[in-house]
Design a protein around this motif. Structure first.
Motif, PDB file in Angstrom:
ATOM      1  N   VAL A 179      13.902   1.120 -14.177  1.00 56.11           N
ATOM      2  CA  VAL A 179      12.612   0.444 -14.395  1.00 56.11           C
ATOM      3  C   VAL A 179      11.609   0.925 -13.349  1.00 56.11           C
ATOM      4  N   LEU A 180      12.041   0.989 -12.098  1.00 53.78           N
ATOM      5  CA  LEU A 180      11.148   1.409 -11.012  1.00 53.78           C
ATOM      6  C   LEU A 180      10.607   2.818 -11.256  1.00 53.78           C
ATOM      7  N   ALA A 181      11.482   3.682 -11.784  1.00 49.24           N
ATOM      8  CA  ALA A 181      11.107   5.089 -11.963  1.00 49.24           C
ATOM      9  C   ALA A 181       9.947   5.259 -12.932  1.00 49.24           C
ATOM     10  N   ARG A 182       9.750   4.293 -13.835  1.00 46.03           N
ATOM     11  CA  ARG A 182       8.692   4.429 -14.845  1.00 46.03           C
ATOM     12  C   ARG A 182       7.333   3.914 -14.366  1.00 46.03           C
ATOM     13  N   LEU A 183       7.318   3.186 -13.263  1.00 43.21           N
ATOM     14  CA  LEU A 183       6.079   2.547 -12.814  1.00 43.21           C
ATOM     15  C   LEU A 183       5.172   3.557 -12.108  1.00 43.21           C
ATOM     16  N   ASP A 184       3.979   3.104 -11.697  1.00 43.12           N
ATOM     17  CA  ASP A 184       3.070   4.045 -11.019  1.00 43.12           C
ATOM     18  C   ASP A 184       3.195   3.945  -9.496  1.00 43.12           C
ATOM     19  N   LEU A 185       4.426   3.773  -9.025  1.00 45.25           N
ATOM     20  CA  LEU A 185       4.679   3.733  -7.581  1.00 45.25           C
ATOM     21  C   LEU A 185       4.707   5.156  -7.032  1.00 45.25           C
ATOM     22  N   SER A 186       4.588   5.271  -5.692  1.00 45.80           N
ATOM     23  CA  SER A 186       4.668   6.608  -5.084  1.00 45.80           C
ATOM     24  C   SER A 186       6.107   7.111  -5.180  1.00 45.80           C
ATOM     25  N   THR A 187       6.262   8.418  -5.167  1.00 47.35           N
ATOM     26  CA  THR A 187       7.594   9.006  -5.269  1.00 47.35           C
ATOM     27  C   THR A 187       8.475   8.538  -4.108  1.00 47.35           C
ATOM     28  N   GLU A 188       7.915   8.554  -2.882  1.00 48.29           N
ATOM     29  CA  GLU A 188       8.706   8.131  -1.713  1.00 48.29           C
ATOM     30  C   GLU A 188       9.075   6.654  -1.824  1.00 48.29           C
ATOM     31  N   GLY A 189       8.126   5.859  -2.333  1.00 48.12           N
ATOM     32  CA  GLY A 189       8.378   4.434  -2.487  1.00 48.12           C
ATOM     33  C   GLY A 189       9.532   4.164  -3.439  1.00 48.12           C
ATOM     34  N   VAL A 190       9.519   4.853  -4.583  1.00 45.99           N
ATOM     35  CA  VAL A 190      10.593   4.669  -5.566  1.00 45.99           C
ATOM     36  C   VAL A 190      11.925   5.118  -4.968  1.00 45.99           C
ATOM     37  N   GLN A 191      11.889   6.274  -4.278  1.00 52.36           N
ATOM     38  CA  GLN A 191      13.150   6.774  -3.705  1.00 52.36           C
ATOM     39  C   GLN A 191      13.736   5.753  -2.728  1.00 52.36           C
ATOM     40  N   TRP A 192      12.851   5.157  -1.922  1.00 51.94           N
ATOM     41  CA  TRP A 192      13.343   4.172  -0.951  1.00 51.94           C
ATOM     42  C   TRP A 192      13.905   2.947  -1.668  1.00 51.94           C
ATOM     43  N   LEU A 193      13.162   2.427  -2.642  1.00 48.39           N
ATOM     44  CA  LEU A 193      13.642   1.233  -3.365  1.00 48.39           C
ATOM     45  C   LEU A 193      14.990   1.526  -4.031  1.00 48.39           C
ATOM     46  N   GLN A 194      15.110   2.733  -4.588  1.00 50.48           N
ATOM     47  CA  GLN A 194      16.359   3.076  -5.281  1.00 50.48           C
ATOM     48  C   GLN A 194      17.509   3.297  -4.303  1.00 50.48           C
ATOM     49  N   ARG A 216       0.838  -1.211   0.000  1.00 49.57           N
ATOM     50  CA  ARG A 216       0.000   0.000   0.000  1.00 49.57           C
ATOM     51  C   ARG A 216       0.869   1.256   0.000  1.00 49.57           C
ATOM     52  N   TRP A 217       1.934   1.230   0.818  1.00 51.22           N
ATOM     53  CA  TRP A 217       2.817   2.402   0.891  1.00 51.22           C
ATOM     54  C   TRP A 217       3.519   2.638  -0.453  1.00 51.22           C
ATOM     55  N   LEU A 218       4.047   1.569  -1.022  1.00 50.78           N
ATOM     56  CA  LEU A 218       4.740   1.707  -2.315  1.00 50.78           C
ATOM     57  C   LEU A 218       3.791   2.206  -3.406  1.00 50.78           C
ATOM     58  N   ASN A 219       2.517   1.803  -3.274  1.00 50.40           N
ATOM     59  CA  ASN A 219       1.530   2.152  -4.300  1.00 50.40           C
ATOM     60  C   ASN A 219       0.819   3.467  -4.026  1.00 50.40           C
ATOM     61  N   GLY A 220       1.272   4.213  -3.022  1.00 48.03           N
ATOM     62  CA  GLY A 220       0.710   5.548  -2.792  1.00 48.03           C
ATOM     63  C   GLY A 220      -0.666   5.560  -2.183  1.00 48.03           C
ATOM     64  N   TYR A 221      -0.943   4.633  -1.250  1.00 49.94           N
ATOM     65  CA  TYR A 221      -2.250   4.615  -0.573  1.00 49.94           C
ATOM     66  C   TYR A 221      -2.408   5.906   0.219  1.00 49.94           C
ATOM     67  N   PRO A 222      -3.566   6.578   0.110  1.00 48.74           N
ATOM     68  CA  PRO A 222      -3.690   7.869   0.776  1.00 48.74           C
ATOM     69  C   PRO A 222      -3.809   7.755   2.291  1.00 48.74           C
ATOM     70  N   GLY A 223      -3.310   8.774   2.967  1.00 47.62           N
ATOM     71  CA  GLY A 223      -3.549   8.907   4.404  1.00 47.62           C
ATOM     72  C   GLY A 223      -2.709   8.014   5.285  1.00 47.62           C
ATOM     73  N   LEU A 224      -1.726   7.295   4.746  1.00 48.33           N
ATOM     74  CA  LEU A 224      -0.883   6.467   5.616  1.00 48.33           C
ATOM     75  C   LEU A 224       0.041   7.390   6.399  1.00 48.33           C
ATOM     76  N   PRO A 225       0.305   7.077   7.675  1.00 49.84           N
ATOM     77  CA  PRO A 225       1.217   7.941   8.426  1.00 49.84           C
ATOM     78  C   PRO A 225       2.594   7.932   7.775  1.00 49.84           C
ATOM     79  N   PRO A 226       3.278   9.080   7.758  1.00 45.19           N
ATOM     80  CA  PRO A 226       4.605   9.095   7.115  1.00 45.19           C
ATOM     81  C   PRO A 226       5.585   8.237   7.899  1.00 45.19           C
ATOM     82  N   PHE A 227       6.370   7.477   7.229  1.00 40.32           N
ATOM     83  CA  PHE A 227       7.430   6.755   7.926  1.00 40.32           C
ATOM     84  C   PHE A 227       8.641   6.660   7.016  1.00 40.32           C
ATOM     85  N   SER A 228       9.815   6.804   7.645  1.00 37.69           N
ATOM     86  CA  SER A 228      11.016   6.781   6.818  1.00 37.69           C
ATOM     87  C   SER A 228      11.585   5.372   6.857  1.00 37.69           C
ATOM     88  N   ARG A 229      11.855   4.864   5.704  1.00 39.63           N
ATOM     89  CA  ARG A 229      12.442   3.526   5.638  1.00 39.63           C
ATOM     90  C   ARG A 229      13.926   3.681   5.438  1.00 39.63           C
TER      91      ARG A 229
END
Ligand SMILES: Cc1cc2nc3c(=O)[nH]c(=O)nc-3n(C[C@H](O)[C@H](O)[C@H](O)COP(=O)(O)OP(=O)(O)OC[C@H]3O[C@@H](n4cnc5c(N)ncnc54)[C@H](O)[C@@H]3O)c2cc1C
Length: 432
Positions: free
Chosen positions: A167-182, A126-139
């Motif tokens: 590849v990750l950068a082109r997907l519809d993941l959340s910006t924070e999610g992509v940054q963390w994966l990268q 859910r976090w990687l996919n940009g689910y709304p309203g999740l509390p912010p957390f730093s990974r």
């Protein structure tokens, strides 16, 4: 005089929309209102299904067709249990269909030190996919990860963690999610299962996909494959055997550990017993990919209830004219086509059920209640504007889609496309 049957569907995931689709075909005169707590439809197709499997996500095109039928209406941003009660739905509708999906991920219990990090695949997806309203957390960036579970969701996690940054950068993941994966610098990925190698739930296609990863190589140990258990999944076992004899590339390992009992998680290492022998696996993060708890509504399963809504073949126990479909029905597992199957079967039951006696007197009372409570909703037309705007914004930044997460972003998208200022500005922030 013919009476229009009025049906409320709670949840616009695949099960809810497949129900609306089947119902609108079986009874074209019925009115079907789909109520969804988020402004956005499609449930876990949007917030669960792996972003690198856009083919699977394209089921939304079929679901969207159903939502465009004249007798189906969408009320996005309306949560049952917050904006409206189930008892109120009972008064408005002849039948209520609960399609509320899963509420949270399951975990495997073992002793863990406080600073050892773990997360459920359900929450991480859910976090990687940009689910709304999740509390912010730093990974924190990871060097090692252990994934508990021997199903396709575990494989989804592996692929997302192992895919190259471009590849990750082109997907519809959340910006924070992509940054963390990268930001991760993974040296290894360990997959841990309680069952033996022949007892997994991996699909052959998804397991086979691991061989195509550029920087990682699936390397099950032959020792682990020898005792393969019941071999109820011969296809996947064959793939694992092929992996185990493939030439070793200059790549980071994806290791499999079958028949494991987890004893503890301490100082960044997961301690497991394999055939009674201890193994210590480095793990900056442990991901639990062992299923979900089915959701529900206050007083009717969900919350702390372990197995969701009590029902018999989709007819909710102890309630009149209330039905359950999809993941809300059971153990919070199963595929999108399985959700369609349950939705179609329940649509038959609802089509055969009689209308409540006072059906024709209840015209438009949903809108009356929502207006009185100043609950503004997102119509299907408004969602389509949001959808187009997300795709356009994504295209401009080289992505499949840029998912909006806040009500104000949605409002802006609607205003820009239609100047529907009144509707747009009154969409509320979705609750988590
Ligand atoms: C990580 C992950 C990956 C997956 N990958 C695949 C895959 O590749 N292929 C596949 O076939 N299946 C996959 N699945 C399974 C698939 O997502 C499910 O089968 C399907 O989404 C279940 O549909 P559903 O409608 O029952 O539930 P959901 O999709 O969860 O939809 C439920 C909807 O109800 C809404 N809702 C909940 N409570 C309320 C309320 N009180 N009021 C109003 N609305 C409410 C929710 O917001 C949600 O939109 C995956 C699942 C996960 C978790």
């Amino acid at each position: 005089m013919t009476t229009t049957k009025k049906i409320a569907v709670v949840g616009a995931g695949p099960a809810g929309i497949y129900f609306a689709d089947a119902m609108s075909r079986l009874d074209p005169s019925a009115r079907i209102d789909v109520l969804e707590r988020l402004p956005f439809p499609y449930g876990l197709v949007r917030y669960g299904v792996a972003a690198d499997h856009q083919g699977t996500k394209s089921v939304t095109q079929i679901l969207a067709r159903a939502m465009r039928r004249p007798n189906v209406r969408y009320y996005g941003g309306v949560e049952i249990g917050r904006d409206l009660s189930l008892a109120e739905l009972d008064q408005i509708y002849d039948a209520v269909v609960l399609a509320t999906g899963a509420s949270r991920g399951r975990t495997v219990e073992f002793p863990a030190e406080d600073d050892c990090e773990s997360v459920c695949a359900f929450d991480l997806a859910r976090w990687l996919n940009g689910y709304p309203g999740l509390p912010p957390f730093s990974r924190k960036p990871l060097r090692s990860v252990a994934i508990i579970g021997n199903g396709n969701v575990a494989l989804d996690m592996v692929r997302l963690l192992a895919k190259p940054a471009n590849v990750l950068a082109r997907l519809d993941l959340s910006t924070e999610g992509v940054q963390w994966l990268q930001s991760n610098a993974l040296e290894q990925i360990d997959i841990i299962g309680r069952g033996r190698a022949g007892e997994t739930r991996f699909s052959v296609a998804e397991l086979g996909e691991l061989a195509q990863l550029e920087y990682f190589q699936p390397l099950p140990e032959q020792l682990d494959l020898l005792e393969c258990g019941e071999t109820r999944n011969n296809g996947a076992l064959e793939v694992l055997r092929r992996f185990s004899v493939a030439p070793v590339r200059d790549a980071r390992p994806i290791r499999f550990h079958f028949g494991c009992v987890i004893s503890r998680y301490e100082r960044g290492a997961l301690h497991v017993l394999f055939s009674g022998k201890p193994r210590k696996l480095a793990a900056d993060l442990v991901i639990h990919a062992v299923g979900q708890h089915a959701g529900g509504l206050p007083g009717i399963g969900g919350g702390d209830a372990r197995e969701g809504i009590e029902h018999s073949n989709g007819v909710v126990s102890g309630r009149e004219s209330t039905f359950a479909v999809g993941w809300a029905m059971g153990a919070g597992r199963g595929t999108i086509p399985e959700s369609r199957g349950s939705a179609q079967a329940v649509a038959q039951l609802v089509a055969a059920a009689a209308c409540k006696p006072s059906g024709s007197e209840r015209e438009a009372s949903l809108e009356r209640i929502l207006n009185a409570r100043v609950v503004r909703y997102v119509s299907w037309d408004a969602w389509q504007r949001i959808d187009r705007s997300e795709i356009e914004l994504g295209r401009m930044s080289g992505k499949i889609r840029h998912k909006y997460q806040t009500a104000s972003e949605c409002a802006d998208a609607i205003i820009q496309s239609s100047h529907q200022h009144k509707l747009a500005t009154s969409i509320r922030e979705p609750a988590s």
